[in-house]
Design a protein around this motif. Structure first.
Motif, PDB file in Angstrom:
ATOM      1  N   ASP A   1     -48.664  20.969   1.257  1.00  0.00           N
ATOM      2  CA  ASP A   1     -48.519  22.579   1.935  1.00  0.00           C
ATOM      3  C   ASP A   1     -47.524  22.405   3.062  1.00  0.00           C
ATOM      4  O   ASP A   1     -47.748  21.574   3.852  1.00  0.00           O
TER       5      ASP A   1
ATOM      6  N   ASN B   1     -38.257  30.486  -4.073  1.00  0.00           N
ATOM      7  CA  ASN B   1     -38.262  31.093  -5.481  1.00  0.00           C
ATOM      8  C   ASN B   1     -38.205  32.812  -5.190  1.00  0.00           C
ATOM      9  O   ASN B   1     -38.947  33.406  -5.792  1.00  0.00           O
TER      10      ASN B   1
ATOM     11  N   TYR C   1     -37.619  20.397  -3.928  1.00  0.00           N
ATOM     12  CA  TYR C   1     -38.189  21.501  -3.646  1.00  0.00           C
ATOM     13  C   TYR C   1     -37.336  22.249  -2.475  1.00  0.00           C
ATOM     14  O   TYR C   1     -37.448  22.061  -1.500  1.00  0.00           O
TER      15      TYR C   1
ATOM     16  N   LEU D   1     -48.991  18.831  -6.875  1.00  0.00           N
ATOM     17  CA  LEU D   1     -48.490  17.417  -7.485  1.00  0.00           C
ATOM     18  C   LEU D   1     -49.498  16.841  -8.577  1.00  0.00           C
ATOM     19  O   LEU D   1     -50.186  16.021  -8.268  1.00  0.00           O
TER      20      LEU D   1
ATOM     21  N   THR E   1     -50.731  17.110   3.318  1.00  0.00           N
ATOM     22  CA  THR E   1     -51.066  16.281   2.472  1.00  0.00           C
ATOM     23  C   THR E   1     -52.275  15.408   2.480  1.00  0.00           C
ATOM     24  O   THR E   1     -52.478  14.902   3.519  1.00  0.00           O
TER      25      THR E   1
ATOM     26  N   ILE F   1     -45.958  27.519   1.896  1.00  0.00           N
ATOM     27  CA  ILE F   1     -45.790  27.001   0.580  1.00  0.00           C
ATOM     28  C   ILE F   1     -46.810  26.103  -0.081  1.00  0.00           C
ATOM     29  O   ILE F   1     -46.985  25.156   0.753  1.00  0.00           O
ATOM     30  N   ASN F   2     -47.019  26.214  -1.339  1.00  0.00           N
ATOM     31  CA  ASN F   2     -48.173  25.458  -1.838  1.00  0.00           C
ATOM     32  C   ASN F   2     -47.546  24.834  -2.777  1.00  0.00           C
ATOM     33  O   ASN F   2     -47.240  25.330  -3.904  1.00  0.00           O
ATOM     34  N   LEU F   3     -47.664  23.635  -2.937  1.00  0.00           N
ATOM     35  CA  LEU F   3     -47.031  22.578  -4.001  1.00  0.00           C
ATOM     36  C   LEU F   3     -48.067  21.539  -4.547  1.00  0.00           C
ATOM     37  O   LEU F   3     -48.334  20.704  -4.033  1.00  0.00           O
TER      38      LEU F   3
END
Length: 181
Positions: free
Chosen positions: A170, A45, A67, A56, A92, A52-54
């Motif tokens: 992560d 981004n 991503y 869900l 995860t 990077i923390n995503l």
């Protein structure tokens, strides 16, 4: 007598000078700490990150998310002056029965480099920890490696037992200087 006194005095001065030099050699310290030891960074981004923390959330069976991100050895136009080795780590809890695949992009071609599943081990926090092999970036030019993380919640898990599950992913990068040898 005069000569003996001068010789003793000169020897005393010489001993004092040598002991000071010897003391400074044995007590000097050098720090190997560098201001920015992270040689490779994520670009996600339009930001340069080490992680990077995503989250869900609100994923339903049949949902697929992508991503895209990149890894570079350049920061503000300055290329790392050493050859860099880097490894990607995905963590995860894997509460949701997700298919998690990491692809490296080469133009339009996608190469699967990791499928994060229960074949990997868990850490002390019970997180599933998946690691890639090491990748190399030379110091000659700025390098930009492109990736896409694909997360799919398969439609065949359309059951109430999977309702309202929340998970996270992560992504971390570990980089180091390549040592010749």
């Amino acid at each position: 007598m005069k000569y003996k006194l001068v010789i003793v005095l000169l020897l005393g001065i010489l001993i004092l000078m040598l002991s000071g030099v010897t003391y400074s050699v044995f007590t000097s310290e050098a720090s190997l700490e560098v201001e920015d030891q992270d040689l490779a960074k994520f670009i996600f981004n339009a930001e340069r990150l080490d992680q990077i923390n995503l989250p869900l959330v609100n994923m339903e069976p049949g949902t697929a998310l992508e991503y895209p991100f990149s890894v570079t050895n350049e920061d503000n136009g300055v290329v790392s002056n050493v050859t860099v080795l880097y490894e990607l780590t995905l963590k995860t809890f894997h509460f949701m029965p997700l298919e998690i695949n990491l692809y490296k992009l080469n133009g339009e071609e996608e190469s699967l480099i990791m499928t994060c599943d229960e074949s990997y081990s868990r850490n002390a926090n019970n997180e599933l920890v998946c690691n890639t092999d090491s990748f190399e970036m030379t110091h000659a030019d700025g390098v930009l490696d492109h990736y896409v993380l694909k997360v799919t919640f398969p439609l065949n898990y359309n059951s109430t037992q999977y309702a309202d599950l929340v998970d996270f992913i992560d992504l971390e990068i570990t980089s180091s200087q390549k040592s010749e040898g």
